[in-house]
Design an enzyme around this catalytic site. Structure first.
Site, PDB file in Angstrom:
ATOM      1  CG  LEU A 290     -54.225 -54.463  50.829  1.00 44.32           C
ATOM      2  CD1 LEU A 290     -52.900 -54.515  51.587  1.00 44.32           C
ATOM      3  CD2 LEU A 290     -54.942 -55.808  50.950  1.00 44.32           C
TER       4      LEU A 290
ATOM      5  NE  ARG B 181     -52.849 -48.280  41.705  1.00 44.48           N
ATOM      6  CZ  ARG B 181     -53.860 -47.737  41.035  1.00 44.48           C
ATOM      7  NH1 ARG B 181     -54.468 -48.428  40.099  1.00 44.48           N
ATOM      8  NH2 ARG B 181     -54.262 -46.509  41.280  1.00 44.48           N
ATOM      9  CB  ILE B 182     -48.825 -47.635  47.796  1.00 50.56           C
ATOM     10  CG1 ILE B 182     -48.540 -46.830  46.522  1.00 50.56           C
ATOM     11  CG2 ILE B 182     -47.704 -47.442  48.825  1.00 50.56           C
ATOM     12  CD1 ILE B 182     -48.544 -45.321  46.704  1.00 50.56           C
TER      13      ILE B 182
ATOM     14  CB  ILE C 155     -45.073 -43.952  53.027  1.00 50.51           C
ATOM     15  CG1 ILE C 155     -45.907 -45.234  53.015  1.00 50.51           C
ATOM     16  CG2 ILE C 155     -43.710 -44.230  53.614  1.00 50.51           C
ATOM     17  CD1 ILE C 155     -47.074 -45.272  52.136  1.00 50.51           C
TER      18      ILE C 155
ATOM     19  NE  ARG D 269     -50.803 -36.326  49.951  1.00 55.83           N
ATOM     20  CZ  ARG D 269     -49.992 -36.951  49.085  1.00 55.83           C
ATOM     21  NH1 ARG D 269     -49.017 -37.723  49.538  1.00 55.83           N
ATOM     22  NH2 ARG D 269     -50.137 -36.789  47.792  1.00 55.83           N
TER      23      ARG D 269
ATOM     24  CD  GLU E   8     -45.339 -33.253  53.936  1.00 55.00           C
ATOM     25  OE1 GLU E   8     -45.332 -33.074  52.700  1.00 55.00           O
ATOM     26  OE2 GLU E   8     -45.595 -34.337  54.467  1.00 55.00           O
TER      27      GLU E   8
ATOM     28  CG  HIS F 168     -43.917 -35.802  50.893  1.00 53.65           C
ATOM     29  ND1 HIS F 168     -45.120 -35.177  51.092  1.00 53.65           N
ATOM     30  CD2 HIS F 168     -44.169 -36.777  49.976  1.00 53.65           C
ATOM     31  CE1 HIS F 168     -46.041 -35.754  50.332  1.00 53.65           C
ATOM     32  NE2 HIS F 168     -45.479 -36.721  49.646  1.00 53.65           N
TER      33      HIS F 168
HETATM   34  C1  DGY Z   1     -47.695 -38.481  45.464  1.00 53.67           C
HETATM   35  O1  DGY Z   1     -47.423 -39.006  44.384  1.00 53.67           O
HETATM   36  O2  DGY Z   1     -48.841 -38.215  45.815  1.00 53.67           O
HETATM   37  C2  DGY Z   1     -46.527 -38.119  46.312  1.00 53.67           C
HETATM   38  O3  DGY Z   1     -46.869 -37.979  47.626  1.00 53.67           O
HETATM   39  C3  DGY Z   1     -45.918 -36.863  45.742  1.00 53.67           C
HETATM   40  O4  DGY Z   1     -44.698 -36.593  46.270  1.00 53.67           O
END
Ligand code: DGY
Length: 321
Positions: free
Chosen positions: A154, A156-157, A232, A234, A263, A281
């Site tokens: 938890l 910011r994203i 979303i 890694r 990747e 990605h």
């Molecule tokens: C990040 O900003 O770390 C993204 O995964 C890059 O694409």
């Protein structure tokens, strides 16, 4: 004698950024050389700032090649490819591009969650390849609204992902290394318990050694045959072999993945799995957000050259981690 350059760019960040930076300070564009920094010697001595991206990374040998380096300004929020230990050992500051990409990455998490649950990518193929007319009604899928959303990480994203859950009338819980006292969401001390509770588990934590395979076979089994895993963050955070085995056997219901362990990949092992939605990605890859990320790198470089400070430094506790 004054140094010929102040800034070294080891990765191109697109023609607009490259030209703008070159117009405002003395930049050595090392990315133009196939051998990178190894193609230079004397030119590297006076360099104070390096520009890179999370994709290109910044390794110990790059630090070693730059004796006068004071700051690294990186494009991207992640720092798993930047050798922060090497930076910390020499007191070199590092900046990344947080905040400006939170909304777009959260939007993509939801696109993948919805696609895995409602099979939008499969439905698109179904219509375009004539199966609707040939086979008739599309199979029923999984409801999203009103379900339970678990967020791993938890930050910011993760917050932006959790906030969007309110629009889908979802209850939200999360797992972090430690609880966030101000958070309106319930904390689960155990990731396995969070997965067992959740209908959807979204991975939004940092990458790197500390989180490698945090989502393992046990967590995946706990999420279960009706559960959907979204990543979303890694690819390294999820044990991909375990996830694939569980998807094939039906022990895991579905997945929406923007990131994979290797990747880029042709992802042949996912080809037959309609319950999985993949993206290459691209969490932050909108025109608006990519422009904001480049702007923030530029602002960090110019601020550092002017004042010796970075605008969005990696916090000290993460530099030491
Ligand atoms: C990040 O900003 O770390 C993204 O995964 C890059 O694409």
């Amino acid at each position: 004698m004054t140094a010929a350059y102040d800034v070294v760019q080891v990765a191109s960040l697109g023609p607009q950024f490259d030209e703008r930076l070159a117009a405002s300070c003395r930049v050595l564009q090392a990315w133009r050389e196939p051998r990178g920094l190894a193609a230079f010697s004397e030119e590297l001595r006076g360099l104070r700032v390096a520009v890179t991206s999370v994709r290109h990374g910044f390794t110990r040998s790059m630090f070693d090649a730059l004796p006068g380096l004071q700051a690294v300004c990186s494009w991207g929020v992640g720092h798993d490819t930047l050798d922060l230990r090497a930076a910390a050992a020499r007191g070199i500051r590092v900046s990344v591009t947080p905040d400006v990409l939170d909304d777009c990455v959260a939007d993509l998490a939801w696109a993948l969650l919805l696609s895995a649950a409602r099979r939008t990518a499969v439905g698109d193929r179904y219509v375009k390849t004539g199966q609707w007319r040939a086979l008739g009604q599309f199979p029923v899928a999984t409801r999203v609204s009103g379900k339970r959303l678990g967020v791993l990480g938890l930050g910011r994203i993760g917050e932006a992902i959790a906030r969007r859950g309110a629009g889908f009338d979802m209850e939200v819980r999360y797992h972090n290394r430690s609880p966030r006292p101000q958070s309106p969401y319930g904390y689960e001390a155990s990731l396995t318990d969070l997965a067992a509770w959740a209908d959807f588990l979204v991975v939004a934590c940092v990458g790197g050694a500390a989180t490698r395979h945090l989502v393992d076979a046990q967590v995946i089994r706990a999420l279960g045959p009706q559960g959907i895993l979204v990543n979303i963050a890694r690819g390294s955070v999820v044990d991909q072999a375990a996830a694939l085995a569980a998807l094939r056997s039906g022990e895991l219901g579905g997945a929406g993945l923007d990131v994979l362990e290797q990747e880029p990949t042709d992802a042949a092992e996912f080809a037959e799995l309609d319950q999985v939605s993949l993206m290459p990605h691209v969490g932050s890859a909108t025109r608006e957000t990519r422009a904001a990320m480049a702007e923030l790198v530029y602002d960090n470089v110019t601020e550092f050259l002017r004042t010796g400070r970075l605008l969005t430094p990696v916090p000290d506790r993460e530099m030491q981690a």
